[in-house]
Design an enzyme around this catalytic site. Sequence first.
Site, mmCIF file in Angstrom:
data_model
loop_
_atom_site.group_PDB
_atom_site.id
_atom_site.type_symbol
_atom_site.label_atom_id
_atom_site.label_comp_id
_atom_site.label_asym_id
_atom_site.label_seq_id
_atom_site.Cartn_x
_atom_site.Cartn_y
_atom_site.Cartn_z
ATOM 1 N N ASN A 172 0.843 -1.206 0.000
ATOM 2 C CA ASN A 172 0.000 0.000 0.000
ATOM 3 C C ASN A 172 0.874 1.251 0.000
ATOM 4 O OD1 ASN A 172 -3.093 -0.289 0.181
ATOM 5 N ND2 ASN A 172 -2.355 -1.947 1.482
ATOM 6 N N MET A 218 1.074 -2.342 12.520
ATOM 7 C CA MET A 218 0.497 -3.349 13.413
ATOM 8 C C MET A 218 0.474 -2.941 14.887
ATOM 9 S SD MET A 218 -0.379 -5.460 11.185
ATOM 10 C CE MET A 218 -0.789 -6.982 11.990
ATOM 11 N N ASN A 262 -6.675 4.777 8.210
ATOM 12 C CA ASN A 262 -6.139 3.422 8.115
ATOM 13 C C ASN A 262 -6.899 2.652 7.041
ATOM 14 O OD1 ASN A 262 -4.733 0.997 8.907
ATOM 15 N ND2 ASN A 262 -6.566 0.363 10.037
ATOM 16 N N HIS A 312 -8.162 -1.237 6.202
ATOM 17 C CA HIS A 312 -8.360 -2.528 6.871
ATOM 18 C C HIS A 312 -9.001 -3.509 5.882
ATOM 19 C CE1 HIS A 312 -8.969 -5.234 10.216
ATOM 20 N NE2 HIS A 312 -10.186 -5.462 9.768
HETATM 21 C C1 GRF Z 1 -3.305 -4.669 4.053
HETATM 22 O O1 GRF Z 1 -4.151 -5.754 3.763
HETATM 23 C C2 GRF Z 1 -4.016 -3.643 4.889
HETATM 24 O O2 GRF Z 1 -5.376 -3.582 4.621
HETATM 25 C C3 GRF Z 1 -3.790 -4.150 6.288
HETATM 26 O O3 GRF Z 1 -2.494 -4.685 6.278
HETATM 27 C C4 GRF Z 1 -2.141 -5.080 4.947
HETATM 28 C C5 GRF Z 1 -0.887 -4.355 4.616
HETATM 29 O O4 GRF Z 1 -0.337 -4.770 3.410
HETATM 30 N N1 GRF Z 1 -3.992 -3.121 7.265
HETATM 31 P P1 GRF Z 1 0.909 -4.007 2.804
HETATM 32 O O5 GRF Z 1 1.992 -3.974 3.876
HETATM 33 O O6 GRF Z 1 0.466 -2.645 2.409
HETATM 34 O O7 GRF Z 1 1.330 -4.843 1.631
#
Ligand code: GRF
Length: 192
Positions: free
Chosen positions: A22, A95, A112, A114
């Site tokens: 992301n 996290m 955020n 999710h």
């Molecule tokens: C994603 O699925 C997001 O929705 C969740 O954690 C994951 C993070 O993925 N909060 P990345 O580190 O962006 O690949």
Amino acid sequence: MKILSGNKKTKTAIFISGKGTNLKNLIKFSKLKNSPIKIELVISNNKYAKGLKHASQNKIKKKIFNFNNIYNGEKKSLKILLKKKIKLICLAGFMKILSKNFTKRFKGKIINIHPSLLPKFKGLNTHKRAIKNKEKFSGCTVHYVTSKLDSGKIILQKKVPIKKNDTVYSLQKRVLKEEYKIYPKAISKILN
Ligand code: GRF
């Protein structure tokens, strides 16, 4: 709740803990001519986070802080967030649960993403739980962050159908594709 950005791009920090896909996608978004954000900072609680490479590759300042004690992590973050005049914080696979003090300090400025249709499946292992529960849909949600896990006001949500033979991996892959679309959209929505 709107964060006025005027003509200037909103100075943004991204918090990560892991892969950072992301983050990668938000960096791409920030480079579009009409993007409302400029990513000035990446903060990670995990020095091994793979996503940190995207900050390095794009010459974005990165900081690694220990959040085992949340207040210490937040205190260090606060210092650089203020120094860099950050007006928007995007959590992207971060996290840790931020404290009441910190979320209040940046009220309406922390968002955020999710991987579920909140308020369903807050917390971890969302895809596993959705499949186990025989849900017809999963999806993803962008929401404001409060100190209560995955509970702030929803900004945008996208449904993703769960297929008969879906595994956690296949579902996660399809949901992530939608995450890459709705996170930038949600940012534009609150800033424009
Ligand atoms: C994603 O699925 C997001 O929705 C969740 O954690 C994951 C993070 O993925 N909060 P990345 O580190 O962006 O690949």
